[in-house]
Design an enzyme around this catalytic site. Structure first.
Site, PDB file in Angstrom:
ATOM      1  N   GLU A  49       0.833  -1.211   0.000  1.00  0.00           N
ATOM      2  CA  GLU A  49       0.000   0.000   0.000  1.00  0.00           C
ATOM      3  C   GLU A  49       0.863   1.254   0.000  1.00  0.00           C
ATOM      4  OE1 GLU A  49      -3.040   0.375  -0.592  1.00  0.00           O
ATOM      5  OE2 GLU A  49      -3.638  -1.718  -0.534  1.00  0.00           O
ATOM      6  N   TYR A  94       9.739   9.725  -4.132  1.00  0.00           N
ATOM      7  CA  TYR A  94       8.948  10.158  -2.970  1.00  0.00           C
ATOM      8  C   TYR A  94       9.489   9.519  -1.682  1.00  0.00           C
ATOM      9  CZ  TYR A  94       5.757  11.746  -6.574  1.00  0.00           C
ATOM     10  OH  TYR A  94       5.224  12.365  -7.676  1.00  0.00           O
ATOM     11  N   TYR A 130      -6.876   6.441   3.941  1.00  0.00           N
ATOM     12  CA  TYR A 130      -6.998   5.401   2.917  1.00  0.00           C
ATOM     13  C   TYR A 130      -6.136   4.182   3.266  1.00  0.00           C
ATOM     14  CZ  TYR A 130      -5.599   2.500  -0.821  1.00  0.00           C
ATOM     15  OH  TYR A 130      -5.294   1.362  -1.519  1.00  0.00           O
ATOM     16  N   ASP A 148      -9.316   5.523  -2.420  1.00  0.00           N
ATOM     17  CA  ASP A 148      -8.142   6.120  -3.058  1.00  0.00           C
ATOM     18  C   ASP A 148      -8.588   6.775  -4.370  1.00  0.00           C
ATOM     19  OD1 ASP A 148      -8.613   4.036  -4.783  1.00  0.00           O
ATOM     20  OD2 ASP A 148      -6.543   3.316  -4.822  1.00  0.00           O
TER      21      ASP A 148
END
Ligand code: SF4
Length: 353
Positions: A49, A94, A130, A148
């Site tokens: 996830e 990220y 989420y 999402d």
């Protein structure tokens, strides 16, 4: 459906049940055999996830395997250094996600076990509503609807929601429909079914309404003038332009590098200095042509100015004065670096030894 609201319309619960059943049978037949679904575990689900938050499934699969091999348990992840975690995350971008994943692993390790509720997961660093709902429903069977981007799109089109899904009232409406759809007996599979439908059928540009299990109940089915407008999003700010100059100071195969600040862009990653070296360094042109790179909020044009130090000791003093280090290019490859650097690495390293 108009803005009167999904839950106020008495015919809607029936429509929701029909949709839920259709999703269930569709998922049984069409679920992709993804590695984290084969032998589900909280650790594997959590990792998938987090990785898939800003990464495509195709890129995520090999990375998920490699990361699991490098850190097979949450304990091994918690006990790793941040540098090791950043290195294993390389290529996914990220990096904030990796830092928060590491922090959360430490918290789990200290507490002795994974949280066993949605409320427990949401307390961990890097876990939003989420992700907590996805983990709690898939890994713990808790009846919470996970929303999402894929789910927003499917639900907004299905319910004809014209309010921006990233506004408070729009998000509340999407959540209300997602809650009404939820299969309480099998929330994990249900959530994955909606996400999968968004990824495989109700795609952003060309939804395959003819192959969709929701066709008979969807407001937007075969209605291009509606689905092409949905989901509505609030206007985004344009990414800001940033002309970045990196000063690459070298001596033979050695290069001066600096760790970036703890916060902000590429936090704590290793790169070159943004300050030119002193006059004793000889200017040696640019290492490569300017590189364009886009991040969520920045449109970067990076220039790599090359400077040659008169000797290794001067290079070391210069690096030290800026809180940096001198390493070989090969050693630099072992450090966590911004993706902008890894993508042009071979071009960049004319001095590489
Ligand atoms: S019917 Fe079409 S618009 Fe509606 S959910 Fe399915 S693919 Fe999306």
């Amino acid at each position: 459906m108009n803005d009167q609201g999904f839950l106020q319309n008495t015919t809607e619960p029936k429509r929701a049940r029909v949709a839920q059943k259709a999703l269930k049978s569709w998922y049984l037949e069409h679920a992709r055999p993804l590695p984290w679904r084969e032998k589900p575990s909280l650790y594997g689900t959590w990792l998938s996830e987090v990785m898939l938050q800003q990464t495509r499934v195709e890129t995520g699969i090999p990375k998920w395997h490699a990361f699991r091999e490098r850190f097979p348990t949450v304990r091994s992840l918690a006990l790793a250094t941040e540098e090791e975690v950043m290195k294993a995350w390389e290529g996914l971008g990220y990096y904030r996600r990796a830092r928060l994943l590491h922090k959360a692993a430490k918290a789990i390790h200290e507490s002795g076990d994974f949280p066993n509720t949605h409320a427990g997961w949401i307390e961990l660093p890097g876990i939003g509503p989420y992700t907590a709902a996805a983990i709690a429903s898939i890994g713990l069977g808790e009846a919470v609807a996970a929303v999402d981007g894929n789910v927003q799109r499917v639900v907004a089109r299905w319910g004809g929601i014209e309010q921006p899904v990233d506004s408070k009232p729009g998000a509340a409406k999407i959540q209300a429909i997602a809650d009404a759809w939820l299969d309480l007996q099998n929330p994990g599979d249900h959530n994955q079914a909606v996400m999968e439908l968004g990824a495989l059928v109700c795609s952003p540009k060309k939804p395959a309404c003819d192959n969709c299990p929701l066709t008979s109940t969807c407001d937007s089915a075969d209605n291009a003038s509606l689905w092409s407008r949905l989901p509505v999003k609030q206007p985004k700010k344009k990414p800001e332009a940033w002309n970045l100059t990196w000063h690459v100071a070298t001596f033979l195969n050695h290069v001066a590098i600096e760790q970036r600040p703890e916060t902000g862009i590429w936090a704590k990653m290793w790169a070159f200095s943004e300050t030119p070296p002193p006059a004793s360094f000889a200017e040696a042109g640019d290492l490569c042509s300017p590189v364009n790179h886009i991040l969520t909020h920045k449109r970067i044009t990076a220039t790599f100015k090359h400077w040659q130090a008169p000797d290794l000791s001067t290079l070391r003093t210069h690096a030290k004065n800026h809180g940096g280090e001198v390493v070989t290019w090969t050693e630099f490859e072992q450090r966590a670096r911004p993706r902008l650097l890894t993508k042009i690495w071979n071009e960049l390293c004319s001095e590489k030894g």
